[in-house]
Design a protein around this motif. Structure first.
Motif, short mmCIF file in Angstrom:
data_model
loop_
_atom_site.label_atom_id
_atom_site.label_comp_id
_atom_site.label_asym_id
_atom_site.label_seq_id
_atom_site.Cartn_x
_atom_site.Cartn_y
_atom_site.Cartn_z
N LEU A 188 -14.80 -2.02 -4.85
CA LEU A 188 -13.51 -2.01 -4.17
C LEU A 188 -13.44 -0.90 -3.15
O LEU A 188 -13.92 0.21 -3.37
CB LEU A 188 -12.38 -1.85 -5.19
N LYS A 238 -10.75 1.04 -0.14
CA LYS A 238 -9.32 1.31 0.05
C LYS A 238 -8.95 1.74 1.46
O LYS A 238 -7.78 1.71 1.83
CB LYS A 238 -8.86 2.40 -0.95
N THR A 239 -9.92 2.17 2.25
CA THR A 239 -9.62 2.69 3.58
C THR A 239 -9.09 1.60 4.50
O THR A 239 -9.68 0.52 4.60
CB THR A 239 -10.87 3.32 4.22
N THR A 240 -7.98 1.88 5.17
CA THR A 240 -7.43 0.94 6.15
C THR A 240 -8.18 1.13 7.46
O THR A 240 -8.12 2.18 8.08
CB THR A 240 -5.94 1.20 6.38
N ARG A 256 -2.55 -2.44 1.89
CA ARG A 256 -3.16 -1.25 1.27
C ARG A 256 -3.61 -1.50 -0.17
O ARG A 256 -3.56 -0.62 -1.02
CB ARG A 256 -2.16 -0.08 1.29
N LYS A 257 -4.06 -2.70 -0.46
CA LYS A 257 -4.61 -2.99 -1.78
C LYS A 257 -6.13 -2.80 -1.74
O LYS A 257 -6.75 -2.99 -0.70
CB LYS A 257 -4.30 -4.43 -2.20
N PRO A 258 -6.73 -2.39 -2.88
CA PRO A 258 -8.20 -2.31 -2.91
C PRO A 258 -8.79 -3.67 -2.55
O PRO A 258 -8.28 -4.71 -2.97
CB PRO A 258 -8.49 -1.93 -4.37
N TYR A 259 -9.87 -3.66 -1.79
CA TYR A 259 -10.42 -4.92 -1.31
C TYR A 259 -11.94 -4.94 -1.45
O TYR A 259 -12.57 -3.92 -1.75
CB TYR A 259 -10.01 -5.16 0.15
N GLN A 281 3.66 -3.94 1.26
CA GLN A 281 3.04 -3.68 -0.03
C GLN A 281 4.02 -3.98 -1.16
O GLN A 281 3.67 -4.57 -2.18
CB GLN A 281 2.58 -2.23 -0.11
#
Length: 421
Positions: free
Chosen positions: A250, A252-254, A268-271, A416
């Motif tokens: 996962l 997290k950085t946008t 801003r969700k873990p991806y 979010q």
């Protein structure tokens, strides 16, 4: 397809084994940036940090541009010699410096020729004394030192000094994907599947290694050479994330370019690496139409479109595009990342496997090229207007940028909350 706004640079991975390209010991002979002001900006202030940087594919300048303090009557040969002298001697001992072909806020790219083999390469020079330069450099090297694939730009070798890193890379001379389409005169669904197969092969390889590109877009897909049989190469790994096998996948950085950002990044969700597949859905849509699935000058409205997965198949040339091609796009532009196709699944999609054999073979070129040129012209006018405004109202521009950033943070927070129910 348009200049993205500010990119948020990811934190460099701290646990990746880098062993495929030998690291050169730092050279300590130079203490200062001896060519910081040597190259003259060729109008427009050069490349901006927030725009997609054209590292090895833009057309070379006609020659090496020198700063205004260079004597005008000085022979060109002398000026070029002085320019070359600004490079680390280990680089010039091995490569002939030919031309400046790109520059960014903390990087420059020159076309060079290997002295022994006469093979052309690109050298990307990154100023690592700046934090942003170090982050981009570390991120890009973490990836390029690990990859060996025909559809990914190849790192040849690296030279390091105290304040600068020289990355010797393959030189892609065939131009950007959509420039080729405009010039081609003919483009069918079968042509599109050939392009996407090459890109998907490269992306599948990256994902197998635990690497997520995070900034896939047409500007970063280049032809290796001008010939009709040229391969496509994925470039620009400045925002890539590399993880060791078995680690938490996962992120997290946008980061990324607005029109290509997946919904899960916006909230801003873990991806996961599925964000690359969303971007490929956007690219596929553009590839078949010359238009963007999500586009709005207002950033808030653009993000709402993306979060809803709101796009349509209206206008030319969509009536001539097969349902199988549209199904391929739909399975990528899926808001739920868990339901999105993986690179392997995309390669096995009937439209790609059959090379669009059962699809319409109508030439889509006229509609695609018209749409691409129309959008390019619109963006060019917008850019000129923005540059004019920035040059005359720099203080006001800075305030506006801060306001936009504050609005973006508030917008992301609201989305979010909605996303989490």
């Amino acid at each position: 397809m348009g200049c993205g706004t500010s990119k948020v640079l990811p934190e460099p991975p701290k646990d990746v084994q880098l062993d495929l390209v030998k690291k050169v010991e730092p050279y300590t002979g130079h203490k200062t940036d001896v060519y910081k002001h040597f190259i003259k900006d060729d109008g427009g202030g050069g490349l901006k940090a927030g725009c997609p940087s054209p590292p090895y594919h833009i057309q070379p300048y006609s020659g090496i541009h020198l700063a205004s303090h260079t004597e005008p009557h000085e022979p060109r040969r002398t000026r070029v010699a002085k320019y070359r002298a600004k490079f680390d001697p280990r680089v010039t001992a091995k490569y002939d410096i030919k031309a400046l072909i790109g520059r960014g806020s903390f990087s420059r790219v020159v076309r060079v020729e290997h002295k022994a083999t006469k093979q052309p390469y690109a050298i990307k020079m990154i100023e690592t004394k700046y934090r942003e330069g170090r982050e981009v450099c570390e991120s890009e090297l973490c990836v390029l030192r690990r990859v060996r694939h025909t559809n990914i730009i190849q790192l040849i070798e690296v030279f390091e000094t105290q304040e600068r890193v020289y990355m010797v890379m393959e030189l892609a001379t065939g131009g950007e994907l959509f420039d080729r389409i405009i010039a081609k005169g003919s483009f069918t669904e079968r042509d599109a599947t050939r392009v996407l197969q090459m890109v998907l092969d490269g992306v599948k390889y990256l994902h197998t290694l635990g690497i997520t590109h995070r900034d896939l877009k047409p500007e970063n897909l280049l032809y290796y050479h001008p010939g009709t049989d040229s391969k496509i190469m994925i470039t620009d790994f400045g925002l890539a994330s590399a993880r060791k096998k078995g680690d938490d996948c996962l992120m997290k950085t946008t980061c990324g370019t607005p029109e290509y950002i997946a919904p899960e990044i916006l909230v801003r969700k873990p991806y996961t690496n599925s964000v690359d597949m969303w971007a490929l859905g956007v690219i596929s849509y553009i590839l078949l139409s010359g238009t963007m699935p999500f586009e709005d000058d207002n950033r808030s409205r653009l993000y709402r479109q993306i979060l809803k997965g709101k796009y349509s198949y209206s206008g030319e040339p969509w009536p001539s595009v097969s349902n199988l091609a549209k199904d391929f796009i739909d399975r990528l532009l899926t808001v739920d990342p868990g339901a999105r196709m993986t690179a392997l699944q995309a390669l096995k999609h009937p439209w790609v496997v059959s090379m669009a054999a059962s699809s319409s073979m109508k030439n889509l070129h006229r509609s695609i090229s018209q749409n691409l040129l129309k959008r390019a012209s619109s963006r060019c006018q917008s850019t000129k207007s923005a540059q004019s405004t920035r040059s005359s109202r720099s203080t006001k521009s800075n305030k506006s940028r801060r306001a936009r950033e504050r609005e973006l943070r508030e917008l992301n927070l609201r989305y979010q909350q909605q996303y989490n129910g």
